[in-house]
Design a protein around this motif. Structure first.
Motif, PDB file in Angstrom:
ATOM      1  N   ASP A 153      86.162  25.979  18.939  1.00 31.00           N
ATOM      2  CA  ASP A 153      84.959  26.142  18.125  1.00 31.00           C
ATOM      3  C   ASP A 153      85.271  27.067  16.954  1.00 31.00           C
ATOM      4  OD1 ASP A 153      82.474  26.511  17.028  1.00 31.00           O
ATOM      5  OD2 ASP A 153      81.467  26.984  18.917  1.00 31.00           O
ATOM      6  N   LEU A 154      85.224  26.527  15.742  1.00 31.72           N
ATOM      7  CA  LEU A 154      85.567  27.313  14.558  1.00 31.72           C
ATOM      8  C   LEU A 154      84.551  28.407  14.263  1.00 31.72           C
ATOM      9  CD1 LEU A 154      86.794  24.450  12.189  1.00 31.72           C
ATOM     10  CD2 LEU A 154      88.147  25.904  13.724  1.00 31.72           C
ATOM     11  N   ASN A 155      83.362  28.334  14.852  1.00 28.19           N
ATOM     12  CA  ASN A 155      82.332  29.340  14.592  1.00 28.19           C
ATOM     13  C   ASN A 155      82.587  30.649  15.336  1.00 28.19           C
ATOM     14  OD1 ASN A 155      80.166  27.698  13.007  1.00 28.19           O
ATOM     15  ND2 ASN A 155      80.713  26.390  14.741  1.00 28.19           N
ATOM     16  N   ARG A 156      83.595  30.665  16.200  1.00 26.24           N
ATOM     17  CA  ARG A 156      83.868  31.864  16.980  1.00 26.24           C
ATOM     18  C   ARG A 156      84.646  32.925  16.197  1.00 26.24           C
ATOM     19  NH1 ARG A 156      83.096  31.342  22.563  1.00 26.24           N
ATOM     20  NH2 ARG A 156      82.431  29.257  23.211  1.00 26.24           N
ATOM     21  N   ARG A 157      85.191  32.551  15.046  1.00 27.89           N
ATOM     22  CA  ARG A 157      85.971  33.513  14.256  1.00 27.89           C
ATOM     23  C   ARG A 157      85.456  33.505  12.821  1.00 27.89           C
ATOM     24  NH1 ARG A 157      92.323  33.125  15.689  1.00 27.89           N
ATOM     25  NH2 ARG A 157      92.259  34.927  14.291  1.00 27.89           N
ATOM     26  N   LEU A 158      85.021  34.673  12.361  1.00 31.89           N
ATOM     27  CA  LEU A 158      84.410  34.785  11.042  1.00 31.89           C
ATOM     28  C   LEU A 158      85.400  34.471   9.924  1.00 31.89           C
ATOM     29  CD1 LEU A 158      82.273  38.034  11.533  1.00 31.89           C
ATOM     30  CD2 LEU A 158      81.488  35.652  11.571  1.00 31.89           C
ATOM     31  N   GLU A 159      86.686  34.747  10.137  1.00 31.49           N
ATOM     32  CA  GLU A 159      87.650  34.545   9.057  1.00 31.49           C
ATOM     33  C   GLU A 159      87.810  33.071   8.687  1.00 31.49           C
ATOM     34  OE1 GLU A 159      90.199  35.477  12.803  1.00 31.49           O
ATOM     35  OE2 GLU A 159      88.240  35.995  11.965  1.00 31.49           O
ATOM     36  N   SER A 193      88.800  28.064   5.393  1.00 32.70           N
ATOM     37  CA  SER A 193      90.188  28.123   5.835  1.00 32.70           C
ATOM     38  C   SER A 193      90.385  27.383   7.156  1.00 32.70           C
ATOM     39  CB  SER A 193      90.651  29.574   5.981  1.00 32.70           C
ATOM     40  OG  SER A 193      89.825  30.282   6.887  1.00 32.70           O
ATOM     41  N   ALA A 194      89.352  26.681   7.641  1.00 29.37           N
ATOM     42  CA  ALA A 194      89.442  25.918   8.879  1.00 29.37           C
ATOM     43  C   ALA A 194      88.550  24.686   8.786  1.00 29.37           C
ATOM     44  CB  ALA A 194      89.050  26.779  10.075  1.00 29.37           C
ATOM     45  N   TYR A 195      89.029  23.570   9.350  1.00 28.35           N
ATOM     46  CA  TYR A 195      88.322  22.292   9.261  1.00 28.35           C
ATOM     47  C   TYR A 195      88.492  21.517  10.565  1.00 28.35           C
ATOM     48  CZ  TYR A 195      88.197  23.313   4.240  1.00 28.35           C
ATOM     49  OH  TYR A 195      87.984  23.916   3.030  1.00 28.35           O
ATOM     50  N   VAL A 196      87.795  20.380  10.675  1.00 22.82           N
ATOM     51  CA  VAL A 196      87.918  19.495  11.832  1.00 22.82           C
ATOM     52  C   VAL A 196      88.256  18.089  11.337  1.00 22.82           C
ATOM     53  CG1 VAL A 196      86.292  20.810  13.248  1.00 22.82           C
ATOM     54  CG2 VAL A 196      85.441  18.945  11.800  1.00 22.82           C
ATOM     55  N   PRO A 197      88.839  17.243  12.197  1.00 16.86           N
ATOM     56  CA  PRO A 197      89.107  15.865  11.790  1.00 16.86           C
ATOM     57  C   PRO A 197      87.832  15.154  11.320  1.00 16.86           C
ATOM     58  CG  PRO A 197      90.308  16.356  13.788  1.00 16.86           C
ATOM     59  CD  PRO A 197      89.410  17.529  13.538  1.00 16.86           C
ATOM     60  N   GLY A 198      87.973  14.388  10.256  1.00 14.58           N
ATOM     61  CA  GLY A 198      86.840  13.709   9.642  1.00 14.58           C
ATOM     62  C   GLY A 198      86.259  14.486   8.474  1.00 14.58           C
ATOM     63  N   GLN A 199      86.570  15.765   8.371  1.00 10.87           N
ATOM     64  CA  GLN A 199      86.002  16.616   7.327  1.00 10.87           C
ATOM     65  C   GLN A 199      86.848  16.552   6.058  1.00 10.87           C
ATOM     66  OE1 GLN A 199      85.392  20.630   8.621  1.00 10.87           O
ATOM     67  NE2 GLN A 199      84.157  21.200   6.853  1.00 10.87           N
ATOM     68  N   LYS A 200      86.204  16.707   4.913  1.00 12.43           N
ATOM     69  CA  LYS A 200      86.899  16.722   3.631  1.00 12.43           C
ATOM     70  C   LYS A 200      87.250  18.160   3.248  1.00 12.43           C
ATOM     71  CE  LYS A 200      84.509  12.600   1.892  1.00 12.43           C
ATOM     72  NZ  LYS A 200      83.547  12.064   0.890  1.00 12.43           N
ATOM     73  N   ILE A 201      88.514  18.376   2.934  1.00  8.71           N
ATOM     74  CA  ILE A 201      88.949  19.675   2.424  1.00  8.71           C
ATOM     75  C   ILE A 201      88.758  19.636   0.914  1.00  8.71           C
ATOM     76  CG2 ILE A 201      90.839  21.328   2.256  1.00  8.71           C
ATOM     77  CD1 ILE A 201      92.083  20.058   4.709  1.00  8.71           C
ATOM     78  N   TYR A 286      99.097  24.192  11.186  1.00  5.50           N
ATOM     79  CA  TYR A 286      98.996  23.353   9.984  1.00  5.50           C
ATOM     80  C   TYR A 286      99.177  24.175   8.713  1.00  5.50           C
ATOM     81  CZ  TYR A 286      97.366  19.595  12.983  1.00  5.50           C
ATOM     82  OH  TYR A 286      97.292  18.627  13.953  1.00  5.50           O
ATOM     83  N   THR A 287      99.700  23.498   7.696  1.00 10.66           N
ATOM     84  CA  THR A 287      99.880  24.083   6.365  1.00 10.66           C
ATOM     85  C   THR A 287      99.251  23.154   5.338  1.00 10.66           C
ATOM     86  OG1 THR A 287     101.971  25.136   7.002  1.00 10.66           O
ATOM     87  CG2 THR A 287     101.559  24.831   4.645  1.00 10.66           C
ATOM     88  N   THR A 310      93.629  26.040   9.757  1.00 12.30           N
ATOM     89  CA  THR A 310      93.347  25.790  11.170  1.00 12.30           C
ATOM     90  C   THR A 310      92.552  24.496  11.324  1.00 12.30           C
ATOM     91  OG1 THR A 310      93.328  28.160  11.669  1.00 12.30           O
ATOM     92  CG2 THR A 310      92.242  26.699  13.248  1.00 12.30           C
ATOM     93  N   ILE A 311      92.921  23.690  12.310  1.00 14.18           N
ATOM     94  CA  ILE A 311      92.190  22.472  12.656  1.00 14.18           C
ATOM     95  C   ILE A 311      91.546  22.689  14.015  1.00 14.18           C
ATOM     96  CG2 ILE A 311      92.312  19.994  13.049  1.00 14.18           C
ATOM     97  CD1 ILE A 311      92.892  20.836  10.171  1.00 14.18           C
ATOM     98  N   GLY A 312      90.225  22.557  14.096  1.00 13.62           N
ATOM     99  CA  GLY A 312      89.503  22.791  15.338  1.00 13.62           C
ATOM    100  C   GLY A 312      88.851  21.540  15.880  1.00 13.62           C
ATOM    101  N   THR A 313      87.958  21.722  16.868  1.00 10.31           N
ATOM    102  CA  THR A 313      87.243  20.594  17.465  1.00 10.31           C
ATOM    103  C   THR A 313      85.740  20.674  17.253  1.00 10.31           C
ATOM    104  OG1 THR A 313      87.010  21.676  19.625  1.00 10.31           O
ATOM    105  CG2 THR A 313      88.997  20.375  19.259  1.00 10.31           C
ATOM    106  N   VAL A 314      85.215  21.839  16.840  1.00  8.22           N
ATOM    107  CA  VAL A 314      83.798  22.005  16.525  1.00  8.22           C
ATOM    108  C   VAL A 314      83.710  22.600  15.121  1.00  8.22           C
ATOM    109  CG1 VAL A 314      81.624  23.111  17.157  1.00  8.22           C
ATOM    110  CG2 VAL A 314      83.189  22.363  18.949  1.00  8.22           C
ATOM    111  N   PRO A 315      83.036  21.919  14.163  1.00  4.54           N
ATOM    112  CA  PRO A 315      83.036  22.377  12.778  1.00  4.54           C
ATOM    113  C   PRO A 315      82.172  23.607  12.544  1.00  4.54           C
ATOM    114  CG  PRO A 315      81.600  20.477  13.022  1.00  4.54           C
ATOM    115  CD  PRO A 315      82.280  20.663  14.352  1.00  4.54           C
ATOM    116  N   LEU A 316      82.428  24.256  11.431  1.00  4.97           N
ATOM    117  CA  LEU A 316      81.626  25.402  11.015  1.00  4.97           C
ATOM    118  C   LEU A 316      80.205  24.960  10.706  1.00  4.97           C
ATOM    119  CD1 LEU A 316      84.224  27.041   8.604  1.00  4.97           C
ATOM    120  CD2 LEU A 316      83.452  28.002  10.779  1.00  4.97           C
TER     121      LEU A 316
END
Length: 457
Positions: A153-159, A193-201, A286-287, A310-316
């Motif tokens: 879960d990307l929401n667990r880290r503020l950075e 600085s973090a995303y999930v699959p399906g998301q646009k950077i 990932y880079t 960072t690639i996560g499983t739950v988006p921001l």
């Protein structure tokens, strides 16, 4: 073949589970002729394995140096459960008549079980195995892999909510021949600085090419870095690092003495989430790489800027409304979430030895199309996967009991639905520019990693 086995997962036809969940289902054994056996048991396990070979030089007793091929390997078992379903382990011989037998299986996946992975030099594998223990002849073994995902879960880290941004410059010796020393300057920023699959950077990139060197193309790449660790025969730990390209974007060229601005995006494909533990034998990171490609003849190489991502499983929360860096970010709310994910096979073509199984990872519908539920294992946010107690059982099928210990019979299995296949998965502006008199380049980025295996188009 005299026997075959069909594995079916209860209310989960694609075999998608979250670490910590209950896994249950049935194994249907069909025999075409009688067998003399001792027992049948089902194993549910998860393990990590790495293996590769390297050439090493060694000095012999005669003082001569010879080269030898050394294998580095390691195996780590995360969990394993054996369930006797017919006969008794090590017991007397039984006659297994010709016919169809349906055996249930059930186990709980540990809450810290790592995400399924299949790579060039290792794997993290979760599987169900039915073994027919035969008294005289070799055992019959049947296996079925399933996907386990450790939630990230990307929401667990503020950075993770902080943007990526940096400005870099590079000079070329080609221009100095003609008395010009002006640099090529790249200014890059992203929304997070973090995303999930399906998301646009979404990224904002300004390339100010004051040099006498033409930029042939501005490329943006998402690089998957995998570190494999091995400890063979008590020797010191060995490390194998690979990188592969999982997404690519070509923005266009920038002529010398010109400036170009790109407001573009790179979509994250179905790919392994970043590893969260430092102790795993296989680590994925990932880079995000920005490259201003130049002619090799001009000297100095390309202007390259790398960001760890960072690639996560739950988006921001709020990221569904991302309009790009610099735009006002929405306040987190349920309405700003992209919706339920669907699950798609890993985009990578790498595989460990004979393992052809492709894990499925959650892909979110940031394009506005709703995710699907039920048949492909998706569920509503914030829960990624259906819980066993939420499943609605269907009509029970005929169950063949264990003839030796009928008191230990398990509950009858349930039929499942037929699997449903998941669907397959710039703005350019040229400007004039003059560098400000007080301009100072920012500190250099971390040393770029090797680009071995990455080809230019």
């Amino acid at each position: 073949m005299s026997s075959k086995v069909n594995f079916v997962f209860d209310s989960n036809p694609l075999g998608l589970y979250q670490a910590g969940q209950l896994i249950s289902g049935t194994a249907e054994l069909i025999t075409e002729r009688p067998k003399t056996i001792r027992s049948i048991f089902i194993t549910i396990n998860g393990y990590g394995e790495t293996r590769w070979q390297e050439s090493e030089e060694r000095v012999g007793e005669d003082g001569k140096t010879t080269k030898s091929l050394v294998t580095h390997t390691t195996t780590e078992v995360y969990y394993s459960t054996d369930q006797p379903v017919y006969g008794q382990a090590g017991g007397s011989q039984l006659e297994l008549p010709t016919g169809k037998y349906v055996f249930p299986f059930r186990a709980t996946i540990p809450p810290n079980a790592p995400t399924s992975f299949n790579g060039a030099h290792g794997q993290i594998k979760h599987e169900v195995t039915l073994t027919i223990d035969r008294a005289v002849r070799y055992n019959n073994t049947f296996k079925q892999c399933f996907t386990v995902i450790l939630p990230h879960d990307l929401n667990r880290r503020l950075e993770y909510k902080e943007p990526l941004q940096r400005l870099e410059s590079k000079s070329f010796w080609w221009g100095s021949i003609f008395g010009a020393h002006k640099p090529m300057i790249m200014d890059v920023s992203t929304s997070y600085s973090a995303y999930v699959p399906g998301q646009k950077i979404h990224f904002h990139l300004v390339l100010d090419n004051q040099s006498d060197v033409q930029c042939m193309d501005v490329k943006v790449r998402l690089i998957k870095n995998v570190s494999y660790r091995a400890n063979s025969s008590g020797a010191k730990e060995q490390l194998k690092v690979t990188e592969s390209r999982v997404a690519d974007k070509h923005c266009g060229e920038v002529l010398k003495h010109n400036k170009a601005k790109f407001d573009e995006f790179l979509t994250v494909p179905p790919t392994t989430p970043s590893t969260q533990s430092e102790k795993d034998p296989i680590r994925v990171s990932y880079t995000l790489r920005f490259i201003a490609k130049t002619f090799k003849l001009h000297g100095g190489g390309d202007l390259v800027m790398d960001f760890p991502i960072t690639i996560g499983t739950v988006p921001l929360l709020g990221s569904a409304d991302d309009k790009g860096p610099g735009a006002e970010k929405s306040q987190p709310s349920g309405a700003s979430h992209p919706g339920s994910p669907n699950f798609q096979e890993d985009v990578s073509d790498e595989q460990f030895e004979s393992n052809t199984f492709k894990p499925r990872y959650p892909v979110y519908p940031f394009d506005g199309k709703p995710g699907t539920n039920g048949s492909n294992g998706a569920a509503n946010f914030p829960s990624l996967y259906p819980k066993a107690e939420e499943a609605h059982p269907a009509t029970p099928v005929k169950f063949t009991p264990n003839p030796v210990s009928p008191a230990a019979q398990k509950s009858p299995p349930y039929t499942t639905n037929t699997p449903v296949a998941s669907p397959p998965g710039g703005n350019f502006e040229v400007l004039g520019f003059s560098i400000p008199p007080d301009y100072k380049p920012t500190p250099s980025a971390p040393a770029a990693s090797s680009t071995g295996g990455i080809g230019w188009k």
